[in-house]
Scaffold this active site. Sequence first.
Site, PDB file in Angstrom:
ATOM      1  N   HIS A   7      39.581  -2.725  -3.063  1.00  0.00           N
ATOM      2  CA  HIS A   7      39.198  -1.490  -3.534  1.00  0.00           C
ATOM      3  C   HIS A   7      38.285  -1.727  -4.606  1.00  0.00           C
ATOM      4  O   HIS A   7      37.634  -0.803  -5.096  1.00  0.00           O
ATOM      5  CB  HIS A   7      40.128  -0.508  -3.681  1.00  0.00           C
ATOM      6  N   SER A  38      34.852   5.076  -3.488  1.00  0.00           N
ATOM      7  CA  SER A  38      36.123   5.570  -3.202  1.00  0.00           C
ATOM      8  C   SER A  38      35.998   7.198  -2.861  1.00  0.00           C
ATOM      9  O   SER A  38      35.294   7.649  -1.857  1.00  0.00           O
ATOM     10  CB  SER A  38      36.983   5.338  -4.333  1.00  0.00           C
TER      11      SER A  38
END
Length: 731
Positions: free
Chosen positions: A707, A588
């Site tokens: 994610h 991320s």
Amino acid sequence: MIGRPSRPQRSRAESFLLTLGLSIVVLALGCGTPGEGRIDTSWIEYPAAKRVEQVDTYYGVEVADPYRWLEDEASDATRAWIAEQDAITQRFFDQLPEHQETIAYLRDHWLDGVVMVPVRKGNNTFFFAAVGGKPHNVLYVKKGADAEPEVVFDLNENDPDGLRSTQPAITVSPSGRYVGYPIYYAGADAAEIRFYDTEAARELDEFIPASYGSVTAWLPDESGFFYTYLDLATWKGEPAERQPGIYRHRIGTPVEDDALVYARPWDGRYRATAVMADDDKHLLIHDLNVMGARGGWGVRPIEGGANTELTWLIDPAVEYRFAFIGSAGTEVFLSTDYQSPNWRIVAVDINRPGLANLREVIPELEQPISMYGGTNAGNLVLHEGRLYVTYIQDNIHVIRIHDLRGELLSEVDLPFPGRVSTIETRDEDPTIYIGLQSFLVPQSTYACDTETGTLTPVDVPQTPAEFADYVIERVFYSSSDGTRVPMTIIRHREAPRDGTAKVLLYGYGGWGIPLLPAFHNRIHAWLHKGGIYAAANLRGGGEYGDGWHKAGQFFNKQNVFDDFFAAAEYLVNEGYTSHSRIAIIGASNGGLLTAATYNQRPDLFGAVISEVAAVDMLRLQETPVGATVTMELGHPEQSKEMFEYLLRYSPLHNVRHEGPDPPILNIVGENDPRCKPGHIYKYVAELQRMGDPGRLALLRLFRGAGHGSDRRDAQLEWYADELSFAWAMTE
């Protein structure tokens, strides 16, 4: 944090990574690439990615975006390009001799720890637990201290397409009769919320449709609850099927009949939540501007609709953050960075609203209150007239107990230095549960008798004997501007300091999130192989309060990268390793870190892993969730200066034209709603086009992933992929 297939529906690129060859092997890349000669990669021919005439203009500056077509992830052209990438990655990983061996190690030595600190309501205790290596954790209830656990929800029996997942994040009614739990589909952040009636031992027919919301408050009589609903269709003005905002649901009624209590349109910036006041008569509403990291607090009667007038205790326009802790009588207790970058505790009376009437309960200290990017993540609790406040001291957590006047009463004597994951309480019960973990201790649960101060282990997982041979060192090094940066190094106590060890260097540096001791199966798998694990506490995190955070935010982002460079140099200068034996890894915001590092200082590392990364800094705001990312990083529309700054470090726009460069593995979740997969595809296409002919730049796609992943099978494969690549490429 990754995807969701039951036996993940792997692309051809996925099955190759199943093994995590944490040992020998390197590739013959030529030009002096680490591991030259160990693996033949001469066969690799990357698929040609067509370049189109796409130019965007910012403040008179033209910026080409020739791979814009890859942002359409579902198009036939993109899928064909991905299929060719999959084939290359599959074949490459099939050549790693110890790949399957490492998968076997992870399966045999996987440590779950306490999945969730038990939640106690009435006579019922709820908890998630791992079951026999299955993909999903199972939710249980114990109806009494001596009762046998009963299954509430087992997604292993309710996942027909292998694309669902759940998280240990539940909502329980006051008496413990009802429990709600989330179900995610295909990597989405939005969750459908289902409910179970423990008295009737059945799932309720009604459910909250998938949204970026949650149940935040139950009515005292358990007749219903309040929840946040966000319809992302309202992003960029598209018509909504349902008005985003706070709703009240009555048990036994259709969700279509739910009453709108507070309207808050979602445009990538705003959301609202509700909690009950202590008097059970008032509703506290938090109107949060996530883009500006600020939010107001209002109060209103429980009854009434969307037009019921609010009294603003904290004006929403105030440029500071206020996180809810609890309420007592007419006072609401909040943690805030208002006039206190290290945070403090204040109280506001619902009858005397406004900043001018704040009562300071606990002043700001040198040690910051532990906040998770500006929110209270269960580390600050008001219970039976006492405040339990978690501070960061020397990068570990300490819990201090105060009365409601702010007087320090005592400090919890924690059994080992680590991170407090949560503090769980039950009304009128002097015993609190504390979740605690460290780098080498999986999450454990301890019961603290608040009347005597006695701490008793409730659930402490056993760890392998070899963990006793590992040592944890806390060091400090100087960044390029002289800033003193801390780092944790974990190694075998007999590891020589002769520069030969392989190091897995992890970094994040963003969002005010402190990088505290936390257990991770990736760490002990790497240590078992003989490697050294290092975690750098870069600026941008929250280790030293909001000042440390802001030193790595917006126009200060380069500080984060510089801190990371200095970490690698320290490890080499102190004899832990050599540059070619360092693998860097981040996800991320950390994936942005490693990608930017790859572009700026490829000489410092032997291998790079960038996961679910933000790589196109000019188009982050082009997705409904990605828009919120700009609250930390900025976006080009803010100003010409911000555009120029972003362009200088945006990984996509700064790919090096010459080599040699270290091998890079780019991991992406197919349905990632935060960091757009198409942006990573563009980055990989440019890496493969611009580099030295021997440059290794792989794309690893997890089908049905987002994610991150909450499925054990997907996590195991993900870690195997990381570690095998890191070990092989740093020979």
